[in-house]
Motif scaffolding. Structure first.
Motif, mmCIF file in Angstrom:
data_model
loop_
_atom_site.group_PDB
_atom_site.id
_atom_site.type_symbol
_atom_site.label_atom_id
_atom_site.label_comp_id
_atom_site.label_asym_id
_atom_site.label_seq_id
_atom_site.Cartn_x
_atom_site.Cartn_y
_atom_site.Cartn_z
ATOM 1 N N ARG A 1 -140.541 11.375 48.350
ATOM 2 C CA ARG A 1 -139.550 10.957 47.333
ATOM 3 C C ARG A 1 -138.190 11.592 47.612
ATOM 4 N NH1 ARG A 1 -142.610 6.978 44.831
ATOM 5 N NH2 ARG A 1 -144.476 7.881 43.902
ATOM 6 N N THR B 1 -146.036 6.754 33.044
ATOM 7 C CA THR B 1 -145.918 5.372 32.574
ATOM 8 C C THR B 1 -147.299 4.717 32.592
ATOM 9 O OG1 THR B 1 -143.739 5.346 33.616
ATOM 10 C CG2 THR B 1 -144.625 3.225 32.914
ATOM 11 N N GLY C 1 -143.807 -4.640 44.980
ATOM 12 C CA GLY C 1 -144.855 -3.998 44.189
ATOM 13 C C GLY C 1 -144.938 -4.621 42.804
ATOM 14 N N GLY D 1 -147.827 4.551 44.644
ATOM 15 C CA GLY D 1 -147.540 5.940 45.004
ATOM 16 C C GLY D 1 -148.571 6.484 45.987
ATOM 17 N N ASP E 1 -147.572 -6.609 53.082
ATOM 18 C CA ASP E 1 -147.983 -5.202 52.966
ATOM 19 C C ASP E 1 -146.808 -4.359 53.446
ATOM 20 O OD1 ASP E 1 -149.035 -2.658 53.351
ATOM 21 O OD2 ASP E 1 -150.986 -3.422 54.018
ATOM 22 N N VAL E 2 -146.292 -3.510 52.573
ATOM 23 C CA VAL E 2 -145.084 -2.747 52.958
ATOM 24 C C VAL E 2 -145.379 -1.698 54.032
ATOM 25 C CG1 VAL E 2 -143.897 -3.126 50.747
ATOM 26 C CG2 VAL E 2 -145.281 -1.059 51.069
ATOM 27 N N THR F 1 -149.642 2.629 33.589
ATOM 28 C CA THR F 1 -149.971 1.645 34.625
ATOM 29 C C THR F 1 -151.227 2.126 35.351
ATOM 30 O OG1 THR F 1 -148.808 2.789 36.389
ATOM 31 C CG2 THR F 1 -147.479 1.307 35.045
ATOM 32 N N ARG G 1 -149.418 -7.305 47.927
ATOM 33 C CA ARG G 1 -150.461 -7.750 48.860
ATOM 34 C C ARG G 1 -151.371 -8.824 48.266
ATOM 35 N NH1 ARG G 1 -152.671 -1.814 49.679
ATOM 36 N NH2 ARG G 1 -152.346 -2.069 47.448
ATOM 37 N N ARG G 2 -151.561 -8.831 46.949
ATOM 38 C CA ARG G 2 -152.570 -9.723 46.344
ATOM 39 C C ARG G 2 -151.945 -11.025 45.848
ATOM 40 N NH1 ARG G 2 -154.499 -6.407 41.736
ATOM 41 N NH2 ARG G 2 -152.520 -5.384 42.070
ATOM 42 N N SER H 1 -147.085 -7.074 41.583
ATOM 43 C CA SER H 1 -148.289 -7.756 41.082
ATOM 44 C C SER H 1 -148.834 -7.067 39.837
ATOM 45 C CB SER H 1 -149.371 -7.834 42.169
ATOM 46 O OG SER H 1 -149.721 -6.543 42.605
ATOM 47 N N ILE I 1 -145.014 -1.257 36.960
ATOM 48 C CA ILE I 1 -143.564 -1.217 36.748
ATOM 49 C C ILE I 1 -142.881 -2.392 37.455
ATOM 50 C CG2 ILE I 1 -141.484 0.128 37.295
ATOM 51 C CD1 ILE I 1 -143.321 2.681 36.922
ATOM 52 N N ASN J 1 -140.120 -0.960 45.605
ATOM 53 C CA ASN J 1 -141.184 -0.370 44.789
ATOM 54 C C ASN J 1 -142.515 -0.651 45.461
ATOM 55 O OD1 ASN J 1 -142.463 0.652 42.306
ATOM 56 N ND2 ASN J 1 -143.072 -1.484 42.002
ATOM 57 N N THR J 2 -143.409 0.323 45.394
ATOM 58 C CA THR J 2 -144.778 0.119 45.880
ATOM 59 C C THR J 2 -145.675 1.159 45.227
ATOM 60 O OG1 THR J 2 -146.188 -0.091 47.836
ATOM 61 C CG2 THR J 2 -144.464 1.577 47.940
ATOM 62 N N ARG K 1 -151.274 3.409 38.195
ATOM 63 C CA ARG K 1 -150.954 4.669 38.867
ATOM 64 C C ARG K 1 -151.266 5.866 37.955
ATOM 65 N NH1 ARG K 1 -150.211 7.759 43.431
ATOM 66 N NH2 ARG K 1 -148.471 9.167 43.269
ATOM 67 N N PRO L 1 -139.323 7.100 37.160
ATOM 68 C CA PRO L 1 -140.191 6.954 35.990
ATOM 69 C C PRO L 1 -140.874 8.274 35.665
ATOM 70 C CG PRO L 1 -140.809 5.416 37.765
ATOM 71 C CD PRO L 1 -139.873 6.421 38.345
ATOM 72 N N GLY L 2 -141.032 8.536 34.389
ATOM 73 C CA GLY L 2 -141.947 9.591 33.959
ATOM 74 C C GLY L 2 -143.347 9.004 33.889
HETATM 75 N N1 NAP Z 1 -146.891 5.137 36.535
HETATM 76 C C1 NAP Z 1 -146.354 6.339 36.526
HETATM 77 O O1 NAP Z 1 -146.629 7.167 35.651
HETATM 78 C C2 NAP Z 1 -145.364 6.715 37.589
HETATM 79 C C3 NAP Z 1 -144.673 7.921 37.444
HETATM 80 C C4 NAP Z 1 -143.745 8.293 38.425
HETATM 81 C C5 NAP Z 1 -143.558 7.488 39.528
HETATM 82 N N2 NAP Z 1 -144.255 6.326 39.638
HETATM 83 C C6 NAP Z 1 -144.056 5.544 40.846
HETATM 84 O O2 NAP Z 1 -143.526 4.270 40.553
HETATM 85 C C7 NAP Z 1 -144.014 3.328 41.523
HETATM 86 C C8 NAP Z 1 -144.708 2.168 40.816
HETATM 87 O O3 NAP Z 1 -145.703 2.728 40.022
HETATM 88 P P1 NAP Z 1 -146.718 1.861 39.133
HETATM 89 O O4 NAP Z 1 -147.252 2.827 38.148
HETATM 90 O O5 NAP Z 1 -146.087 0.596 38.693
HETATM 91 O O6 NAP Z 1 -147.840 1.549 40.229
HETATM 92 P P2 NAP Z 1 -149.072 0.528 40.177
HETATM 93 O O7 NAP Z 1 -149.346 0.077 38.786
HETATM 94 O O8 NAP Z 1 -150.145 1.196 40.963
HETATM 95 O O9 NAP Z 1 -148.521 -0.738 40.985
HETATM 96 C C9 NAP Z 1 -148.213 -0.637 42.336
HETATM 97 C C10 NAP Z 1 -147.741 -1.984 42.856
HETATM 98 O O10 NAP Z 1 -147.421 -1.831 44.245
HETATM 99 C C11 NAP Z 1 -148.136 -2.805 45.005
HETATM 100 N N3 NAP Z 1 -148.492 -2.213 46.281
HETATM 101 C C12 NAP Z 1 -149.261 -1.105 46.498
HETATM 102 N N4 NAP Z 1 -149.391 -0.890 47.806
HETATM 103 C C13 NAP Z 1 -148.703 -1.876 48.446
HETATM 104 C C14 NAP Z 1 -148.485 -2.197 49.804
HETATM 105 N N5 NAP Z 1 -149.003 -1.448 50.801
HETATM 106 N N6 NAP Z 1 -147.723 -3.278 50.099
HETATM 107 C C15 NAP Z 1 -147.202 -4.033 49.112
HETATM 108 N N7 NAP Z 1 -147.372 -3.782 47.801
HETATM 109 C C16 NAP Z 1 -148.125 -2.715 47.475
HETATM 110 C C17 NAP Z 1 -149.346 -3.160 44.157
HETATM 111 O O11 NAP Z 1 -149.766 -4.492 44.405
HETATM 112 P P3 NAP Z 1 -150.900 -4.956 45.440
HETATM 113 O O12 NAP Z 1 -152.084 -4.078 45.213
HETATM 114 O O13 NAP Z 1 -151.110 -6.391 45.065
HETATM 115 O O14 NAP Z 1 -150.299 -4.818 46.809
HETATM 116 C C18 NAP Z 1 -148.765 -3.086 42.744
HETATM 117 O O15 NAP Z 1 -148.124 -4.293 42.432
HETATM 118 C C19 NAP Z 1 -144.942 4.138 42.449
HETATM 119 O O16 NAP Z 1 -144.232 4.596 43.560
HETATM 120 C C20 NAP Z 1 -145.364 5.281 41.564
HETATM 121 O O17 NAP Z 1 -145.821 6.407 42.278
HETATM 122 C C21 NAP Z 1 -145.131 5.925 38.694
#
Ligand code: NAP
Length: 261
Positions: free
Chosen positions: A160, A189, A14, A94, A65-66, A191, A39-40, A16, A19, A91-92, A193, A186-187
């Motif tokens: 989770r 963050t 995850g 949410g 693709d996970v 991004t 994936r990208r 690209s 986090i 990581n992937t 997400r 993570p709280g």
């Molecule tokens: N941000 C927050 O506030 C927060 C809080 C608590 C928990 N989290 C959790 O922390 C994790 C990471 O969060 P983030 O905020 O960094 O998310 P994000 O910015 O949406 O990034 C998600 C990453 O996962 C990749 N991904 C998504 N689906 C995929 C798939 N099917 N196969 C392979 N790669 C995949 C995406 O890349 P591609 O699209 O290129 O595949 C991207 O690189 C998630 O589980 C999220 O729920 C985040």
């Protein structure tokens, strides 16, 4: 404190954006060669191009693709056969939001496949190399919902909890082999997400995105969202030699938001 990851090879999933991308950067700063997975392809290549590289660090990417468990296992197994993977960051993206009462079986299956089954397939691909080396680090990016379920994220909360139980079990199985398995929670963050969650809540409540974001920040003692690199720093520390006796923990990086001790 020994934070040196020179000579180590990390697979960050995850990666690209968000986090995962920040974790790849921090691990590369500590000297690791990093393979990023998502994936990208184009976005991944941009991440690889921006990673710090000195002292012979060799970065790369895998497009996968996970949710395709068998193809994922094949690709990562092939990589692990070529170059031992010393560090795995699971990581992937949410799962989509919504109350648990109306969640479909398919939504649960998709979330369990992308999180739990992917983590299991990835761990099985990297563990033989780690066991042979007597050293390894697995860090799972999960959520504070492991401890305190978040309203409106029913499928996510459930998945989770399963991931945390899986990680704790694995941590105890491999500890004597020099391998640690930990979770980072993570709280809020900054991004894609969090933008998605803020947008969903704004649509569901009729509030503006600014009002929703301000309301969320008001629940955080630090009074702000985290920057991705602040979560990534915790991931990188848990991957370091210095963290060798930290095993089976769930480390929240949430600005003090959780109420539980
Ligand atoms: N941000 C927050 O506030 C927060 C809080 C608590 C928990 N989290 C959790 O922390 C994790 C990471 O969060 P983030 O905020 O960094 O998310 P994000 O910015 O949406 O990034 C998600 C990453 O996962 C990749 N991904 C998504 N689906 C995929 C798939 N099917 N196969 C392979 N790669 C995949 C995406 O890349 P591609 O699209 O290129 O595949 C991207 O690189 C998630 O589980 C999220 O729920 C985040």
């Amino acid at each position: 404190m020994d934070l040196d990851l020179s000579g180590k090879h990390a697979l960050v999933c995850g990666a690209s954006e968000g986090i995962g991308r920040a974790a790849a950067h921090e691990l590369a700063l500590l000297g690791a060669s990093v393979t990023v997975l998502a994936r990208r392809a184009e976005a991944l290549q941009a991440v690889v191009d921006a990673l710090p590289a000195r002292n012979g660090q060799r970065h790369g990417r895998i497009t996968a693709d996970v949710s395709q468990t068998n193809a994922l296992a094949d690709k990562v197994g092939a990589l692990a056969g070529e170059r031992r993977i010393d560090i795995l960051v699971n990581n992937t993206g949410g799962p989509p939001g919504g109350p648990v009462a109306s969640a479909t079986a398919d939504a649960f299956l998709q979330a369990f496949t992308r999180h739990l089954l992917a983590n299991q397939a990835l761990a099985q691909a990297v563990l033989p190399g780690m066991q042979a080396a007597g050293w390894g680090r697995i860090v799972n990016v999960v959520s504070t919902s492991v401890r305190e379920p978040i309203q409106g994220l029913g499928v996510s909360n459930t998945t989770r909890g399963a991931v945390a139980a899986w990680a704790k079990t694995l941590s105890r199985e491999v500890a004597s082999q020099g391998i640690t398995v930990n979770n980072v929670l993570p709280g809020f963050t900054e991004t894609g997400r969090i933008a998605q969650i803020v947008g969903d809540r704004a649509r569901n409540t009729g509030k503006s995105e600014q009002q929703v974001a301000d309301g969320m920040k008001a629940t955080v003692p630090a009074a702000r969202f985290a920057r991705p690199e602040e979560v990534a720093a915790a991931i990188a520390f848990l991957c370091s030699p210095a963290a060798g006796y930290i095993n089976g923990v769930s480390l929240a990086v949430d600005g003090g938001r959780m109420q539980s001790i």
